[in-house]
Design a protein around this motif. Structure first.
Motif, PDB file in Angstrom:
ATOM      1  N   MET A   1     -12.378   0.936   9.086  1.00 53.13           N
ATOM      2  CA  MET A   1     -11.382   1.606   9.193  1.00 53.13           C
ATOM      3  C   MET A   1     -10.112   0.752   9.211  1.00 53.13           C
ATOM      4  O   MET A   1      -9.026   1.053   9.015  1.00 53.13           O
ATOM      5  N   LEU A   2     -10.371  -0.748   8.986  1.00 49.36           N
ATOM      6  CA  LEU A   2      -9.129  -1.643   8.945  1.00 49.36           C
ATOM      7  C   LEU A   2      -8.223  -1.136   7.882  1.00 49.36           C
ATOM      8  O   LEU A   2      -7.118  -1.305   7.980  1.00 49.36           O
ATOM      9  N   ARG A   3      -8.658  -0.732   6.647  1.00 45.79           N
ATOM     10  CA  ARG A   3      -7.695  -0.255   5.661  1.00 45.79           C
ATOM     11  C   ARG A   3      -7.016   1.016   5.844  1.00 45.79           C
ATOM     12  O   ARG A   3      -6.117   1.221   5.197  1.00 45.79           O
TER      13      ARG A   3
ATOM     14  N   LEU B   1     -17.854  -5.970   3.038  1.00 46.96           N
ATOM     15  CA  LEU B   1     -16.469  -6.267   2.870  1.00 46.96           C
ATOM     16  C   LEU B   1     -16.263  -5.636   1.238  1.00 46.96           C
ATOM     17  O   LEU B   1     -15.423  -5.087   1.230  1.00 46.96           O
TER      18      LEU B   1
ATOM     19  N   TYR C   1      -3.722  -9.791   7.193  1.00 51.92           N
ATOM     20  CA  TYR C   1      -4.614  -9.196   6.075  1.00 51.92           C
ATOM     21  C   TYR C   1      -4.253  -7.857   5.892  1.00 51.92           C
ATOM     22  O   TYR C   1      -4.038  -7.229   4.650  1.00 51.92           O
ATOM     23  N   VAL C   2      -4.779  -7.040   7.044  1.00 58.85           N
ATOM     24  CA  VAL C   2      -4.590  -5.459   6.622  1.00 58.85           C
ATOM     25  C   VAL C   2      -2.887  -5.005   6.853  1.00 58.85           C
ATOM     26  O   VAL C   2      -2.715  -3.955   6.845  1.00 58.85           O
TER      27      VAL C   2
ATOM     28  N   ILE D   1      -1.028  -5.358   9.636  1.00 58.53           N
ATOM     29  CA  ILE D   1      -0.478  -5.029  11.146  1.00 58.53           C
ATOM     30  C   ILE D   1       0.693  -6.130  11.494  1.00 58.53           C
ATOM     31  O   ILE D   1       0.469  -7.389  11.167  1.00 58.53           O
TER      32      ILE D   1
ATOM     33  N   ARG E   1       0.904  -1.050   0.037  1.00 58.25           N
ATOM     34  CA  ARG E   1       0.074  -0.100   0.166  1.00 58.25           C
ATOM     35  C   ARG E   1       0.888   1.248  -0.045  1.00 58.25           C
ATOM     36  O   ARG E   1       0.561   2.321  -0.698  1.00 58.25           O
TER      37      ARG E   1
ATOM     38  N   PHE F   1      -8.498  -6.805  -2.002  1.00 57.16           N
ATOM     39  CA  PHE F   1      -8.621  -8.237  -1.895  1.00 57.16           C
ATOM     40  C   PHE F   1      -9.812  -8.753  -1.025  1.00 57.16           C
ATOM     41  O   PHE F   1      -9.982  -8.183   0.051  1.00 57.16           O
ATOM     42  N   VAL F   2     -10.995  -9.327  -1.715  1.00 50.98           N
ATOM     43  CA  VAL F   2     -12.060  -9.625  -0.704  1.00 50.98           C
ATOM     44  C   VAL F   2     -11.816 -11.028  -0.660  1.00 50.98           C
ATOM     45  O   VAL F   2     -11.832 -12.227  -1.644  1.00 50.98           O
ATOM     46  N   PRO F   3     -11.257 -11.660   0.664  1.00 50.69           N
ATOM     47  CA  PRO F   3     -10.621 -12.920   0.694  1.00 50.69           C
ATOM     48  C   PRO F   3     -12.058 -13.942   0.998  1.00 50.69           C
ATOM     49  O   PRO F   3     -13.097 -13.528   1.361  1.00 50.69           O
TER      50      PRO F   3
ATOM     51  N   ASN G   1     -14.906  -1.632  11.085  1.00 56.20           N
ATOM     52  CA  ASN G   1     -14.414  -2.683  10.136  1.00 56.20           C
ATOM     53  C   ASN G   1     -14.035  -1.768   8.671  1.00 56.20           C
ATOM     54  O   ASN G   1     -13.128  -2.210   8.068  1.00 56.20           O
TER      55      ASN G   1
ATOM     56  N   ARG H   1     -16.153  -2.075   1.147  1.00 53.84           N
ATOM     57  CA  ARG H   1     -14.740  -1.281   1.974  1.00 53.84           C
ATOM     58  C   ARG H   1     -13.786  -1.425   0.681  1.00 53.84           C
ATOM     59  O   ARG H   1     -12.999  -0.426   0.375  1.00 53.84           O
ATOM     60  N   GLU H   2     -13.616  -2.747   0.140  1.00 55.36           N
ATOM     61  CA  GLU H   2     -12.507  -2.924  -0.799  1.00 55.36           C
ATOM     62  C   GLU H   2     -12.475  -2.176  -2.108  1.00 55.36           C
ATOM     63  O   GLU H   2     -11.628  -1.771  -2.592  1.00 55.36           O
TER      64      GLU H   2
ATOM     65  N   THR I   1      -6.800 -11.667  10.337  1.00 53.59           N
ATOM     66  CA  THR I   1      -7.271 -10.145   9.815  1.00 53.59           C
ATOM     67  C   THR I   1      -6.292  -9.089   9.823  1.00 53.59           C
ATOM     68  O   THR I   1      -5.978  -8.567   8.883  1.00 53.59           O
TER      69      THR I   1
ATOM     70  N   GLY J   1     -11.373 -11.031   6.218  1.00 51.94           N
ATOM     71  CA  GLY J   1     -11.834  -9.708   5.626  1.00 51.94           C
ATOM     72  C   GLY J   1     -12.175  -8.463   6.586  1.00 51.94           C
ATOM     73  O   GLY J   1     -11.917  -7.623   6.348  1.00 51.94           O
ATOM     74  N   LEU J   2     -12.997  -9.284   7.695  1.00 55.27           N
ATOM     75  CA  LEU J   2     -13.593  -8.283   8.353  1.00 55.27           C
ATOM     76  C   LEU J   2     -13.224  -8.990  10.161  1.00 55.27           C
ATOM     77  O   LEU J   2     -12.536  -9.874  10.229  1.00 55.27           O
TER      78      LEU J   2
ATOM     79  N   VAL K   1      -7.875  -5.838  16.993  1.00 56.88           N
ATOM     80  CA  VAL K   1      -7.757  -6.533  15.830  1.00 56.88           C
ATOM     81  C   VAL K   1      -7.052  -7.728  15.692  1.00 56.88           C
ATOM     82  O   VAL K   1      -7.445  -8.985  15.538  1.00 56.88           O
TER      83      VAL K   1
ATOM     84  N   TYR L   1      -6.708   0.117  18.623  1.00 55.60           N
ATOM     85  CA  TYR L   1      -7.324  -0.280  17.618  1.00 55.60           C
ATOM     86  C   TYR L   1      -6.713  -1.819  17.157  1.00 55.60           C
ATOM     87  O   TYR L   1      -7.314  -2.843  16.877  1.00 55.60           O
TER      88      TYR L   1
END
Lengths: 513, 373
Positions: free
Chosen positions: A368-370, A419, B251-252, B254, A339, A347-349, A366, A422-423, B248, A356-357, B241, B237
């Motif tokens: 906010m993950l990215r 999911l 995946y992101v 971390i 990134r 990526f949608v796993p 969720n 978001r992606e 997960t 993914g979530l 996670v 946060y």
């Protein structure tokens, strides 16, 4: 009630099983004779394993009857199944690693009289001798190869007196030589009067070992035929069925430069198995590349490699920047590094709530993950995520009490909308989706197809891993078929025939060895 | 074929369980509070019955004594407040790790080693440097010791997947042995305690002429800071996670190892500070009993509050109240100390047990379905 000519070892009548809105088995009739090998054939998700789980007492059917030796039975637990002489060997072995073969086999059995490990060992030796198993009873499980572990599982069910054996994809983990050995054992058991059900999607094995084949498709029983009367291609036809027109919008893509180039990638997993073997392909901007294959052919690993979650043993993964045309090497980069390089890869796993979530977090968190790293270095800024969450809920019609509802409480379709939403919110130039419509109802599935199509129109390279061949053929511009970790063919999605894809999916592995 | 038919065992009567347990959706707040209140009432009723049967004393009298034991006069109130705050700070300290699903059972040792470091500094530097410098060095030493005790198991967990519960538990015994060792060296009388006469410097100043009050204030600040850290910071946060799903987190992107080690460093540091507050701020003594089992009780406090540091004020109040009240009952009614432990046990059992009914629902099976054959 219909009368049979001879008594069957096992008979299923009108078995139906649903999980929520998903129908896993619908009105299935099946008959197993004494001393035969019955192959159950079907694509992923055709309900083979669910059906077998009902016979072995793991699930209970919603409707329908199970007869064993022509007596109506109710199987409420695996223990009940054992009492009826049914033994199932699962795909994933259930053995205690630090115990020996003998200890694992006798574990949990209540025999009359005092327990004597010697007597048990003698009985095990007798079983091994009778059927030709190659087994060291004193070897510990953790020292065993996969094939030896499988032998222990089979001997375990025989030891308990099973005369109906169910083998769930027994050859998936075996080498060709080990498969031959297993088939010899199966033949001997058949001679001995045992009835054997073998689940598989390898056609040549069906032809080799079975007496009859039952074909399942989308949870329904299509037919049971004598193996000697059919050909492989007839079976493929029955398995994949007639082409159904789905009316998924598919625009012609023009001007499609390469966006992601994968060349010569191989990967070995923790168990030392080569799960990806020299795969090369390119994904082009503005097209949907479908990936077809039976489950566990390396789809998951391939996508995780590209996403930076795993490292390849060798090979290159290159991303072509859409604005500058610069090439970026993605190999051995973590998702964060990818990134930071400005690569817009989404990526949608496959595992939505496990990867993914975060199931226990609400929709906002969720989202906010990215993006949680953006902004203030110390503290979170929930505002943009809140806006995004509300946007997605509105535009994708997510059914939820609110943006602060934990996603695990949403239905499968709505989880997937969150999911995917978001992606795609980051305007990806490469979007990978693994089984994005698995478990979704028709409407939600079409929402997802439309979203993928919209991304394609925006010029993203979309990689779609799917299991429904009808969908793959209607949605994708090109279809890459993988089998056993290798590419067995890349077809044009507009001209390819369903049977062609089906044949490539089950192409013999031995061809390479 | 007929033989085969006879061979089959007669199908036994299909067994159906009496009830099925299913997970509930989150209940509305009112219902949750009601269930918990009902649990406390039920616990008090059962306690009353047992008290009447076993001792013949008036249960109401016993409850009254419990209350006065905890809040009877200003000295008791201050003492209860102090006990509450020490338990609270340890519970707050282990919470970041627990939110990450890192089962830190080593708070006891982390507190103890913090206390020991404080005592060593007090003993060796006390009187040679001004008290305020001494306190700063004590704080630094306690924090550092706590960090070491916390990071060691985290490091092994992150890189080699060792079991953190066992590792942290064993570290407790290392800390206890080190304290014993220190006692042998520093205390020639063999009393198993190094007390205020030896550790005569580096005492925390009184606030408003009240003992312990500085401790209470510091702990209040720590509690609020940890709450903010977990709820509003990026680190917090990441902790959530990683705790919910390592997949997960990966995946992101971390860095899971880093988060595990960083969080346990924080957790250990706070435990070390708890040791500092006990030794420097209150008891001015060190023994193997300095942590006094609070490292384990804190786990319960943290769970009962669902890992919310602000709610832990109430859960530690409950536990401290029970402990102090039960002690008073034993003294006043000349009962065996074990009796008050029984009462405490019953009350805790009900309070923890009622969480089951908040999270799960019992469905009783209808038997009509199976009858149709």
């Amino acid at each position: 009630m219909n009368t049979q000519d001879n008594v069957s070892a096992l008979r299923l009548e009108h078995i139906t099983k649903t999980f929520g809105s998903i129908v896993a088995n619908k009105d299935v009739d099946l008959q197993l004779r004494y001393g035969e090998v019955l192959a159950i054939l079907g694509e992923n998700g055709s309900g083979k394993t669910t059906l077998m789980n009902m016979i072995s007492g793991i699930y209970h059917p919603d409707e329908g009857q199970i007869y064993i030796k022509d007596q109506l039975v109710s199987i409420n637990s695996p223990k009940d199944a054992f009492e009826y002489g049914i033994g199932m060997v699962h795909q994933h072995f259930k053995l205690v690693d630090v115990f020996t073969a003998t200890e694992n086999i006798v574990l949990g059995i209540k025999e009359k009289g005092r327990f004597s490990i010697k007597r048990s060992a003698a009985k095990i030796a007798e079983i091994c001798g009778r059927y030709g198993f190659d087994l060291d009873p004193n070897k510990k499980i953790y020292e065993m190869s996969v094939s030896e572990k499988q032998t222990v599982e089979i001997v375990k069910v025989l030891y308990r007196g099973a005369d109906i054996l169910i083998l769930d994809e027994p050859t998936a983990v075996l080498t060709p030589q080990e498969t031959d050995k297993l088939f010899n054992v199966i033949r001997r058991m058949r001679q001995d009067g045992k009835s054997i059900i073998i689940i598989t999607h390898k056609l040549h094995e069906v032809m080799e070992i079975s007496d009859r084949v039952a074909v399942l498709r989308k949870g329904e029983h299509i037919a049971t035929v004598e193996t000697k009367d059919v050909t492989e291609s007839e079976l493929t036809d029955m398995m994949v069925g007639q082409k159904i027109t789905l009316n998924i919008e598919r625009t012609l893509s023009e001007n499609t430069p390469d966006r992601l180039i994968v060349s010569g990638v191989s990967m070995t997993n923790k168990e030392g198995v080569k799960v990806i073997d020299d795969i090369s392909f390119s994904a082009k901007a503005g097209e949907i590349l479908g990936i077809a294959g039976v489950a566990g052919s390396g789809q998951r690993e391939l996508l995780e490699l590209i996403a930076g979650l795993r490292t390849p043993d060798c090979g290159d993964i290159t991303y072509v920047d859409p604005s500058t045309g610069n090439k970026v090497d993605l190999r051995k980069k973590t998702p964060m590094q990818i990134r930071d390089l400005g690569v817009r890869l989404s990526f949608v796993p496959e595992d939505r709530l496990g990867m993914g979530l975060v199931g226990n977090m609400d929709i906002i968190d969720n989202m906010m993950l990215r993006t949680y790293k953006n902004g203030n270095p110390l503290f979170l800024d929930r505002q943009p995520s809140r806006v995004l969450a509300n946007d997605i809920i509105r535009s994708l019609e997510v059914v939820t009490p609110g943006a602060t509802t934990p996603v695990r409480r949403l239905s499968g379709g709505n989880v997937q909308k969150v999911l995917v939403g978001r992606e795609i919110s980051s305007a990806p130039s490469v979007l990978m989706a693994a089984y994005p419509v698995r478990g979704l109802d028709i409407n939600s599935s079409y929402t997802i197809y439309n979203l993928l199509n919209a991304q394609k129109k925006n010029g993203a390279a979309v990689i779609y891993v799917g299991e429904d061949l009808d969908v793959l053929l209607e949605l994708c511009d090109r279809i890459m078929v993988i089998c056993g970790g290798t590419v067995s063919g890349i077809l044009d999605g507009r001209t390819a025939e369903k049977q062609q894809v089906g044949a490539l999916m089950t192409k013999k592995k031995e061809a390479r060895q | 074929m007929t033989e085969a038919v006879q061979k089959i065992k007669k199908p036994k009567k299909a067994w159906t369980p009496l009830f099925v347990i299913t997970k509930r959706d989150t209940l509305p707040l009112v219902k949750r509070v009601l269930i918990r209140a009902a649990a406390i009432v039920a616990a008090l009723l059962l306690c009353s019955v047992i008290t009447l049967v076993v001792t013949g004393s008036n249960p109401l009298q016993i409850y009254k004594t419990m209350f006065s034991g905890a809040f009877g006069n200003s000295i008791r109130i201050v003492r209860t407040l102090y006990e509450l705050s020490v338990l609270l700070v340890i519970a707050v300290a282990i919470t970041p790790a627990f939110k990450m699903k890192f089962w830190n059972t080593g708070a006891e040792g982390q507190v103890l080693i913090g206390g020991l470091s404080t005592a060593i500094v007090m003993l060796t530097l006390g009187g040679r440097i001004p008290d305020w410098t001494l306190i700063i060095i004590m704080a630094a030493a306690a924090t550092a010791a706590g960090v070491i005790w916390g990071v060691l198991p985290a490091f092994f967990k992150a890189y080699w997947k060792t079991n953190e519960t066992l590792f942290t538990l064993m570290m407790n015994y290392v800390a206890i042995q080190l304290v014993e060792c220190f006692l042998k060296i520093a205390d020639k009388t063999g009393s198993n305690v190094v007390g205020p006469t030896t550790l005569s410097h580096g005492w925390f100043p009184q606030l408003f002429k009240t003992d312990y009050l500085l401790d209470v204030v510091i702990i209040a600040v720590i509690t609020v800071l940890v709450y903010i850290y977990l709820r509003y910071s990026k680190h917090g946060y990441e902790i959530s996670v990683v705790g919910e799903s390592e997949n997960t987190a990966k995946y992101v992107g971390i860095n899971v190892k880093k988060v595990i080690i960083r969080t346990m460093a924080l957790s250990g540091a706070l435990c070390g500070i708890a040791g500092l507050l006990i030794v420097g701020g209150a008891s001015h003594s060190i023994s193997a009993e300095t942590a006094g089992g609070r490292g384990f009780t804190a786990i319960m406090v943290s769970w009962l509050a669902k890992f919310n540091p602000l709610m832990m004020v109430f859960s530690s109040l409950l536990i401290v109240f029970l402990e102090r009240g039960a002690g008073e009952v034993a003294t006043v009614f000349a009962l065996n100390k074990s009796f008050s432990d029984i009462l405490t046990g019953i009350i805790l059992f009900f309070i923890i047990g009622c969480e089951f009914f908040i999270n799960y629902k019992l469905h009783f099976r209808k038997h009509s379905k199976e009858a149709a054959v």
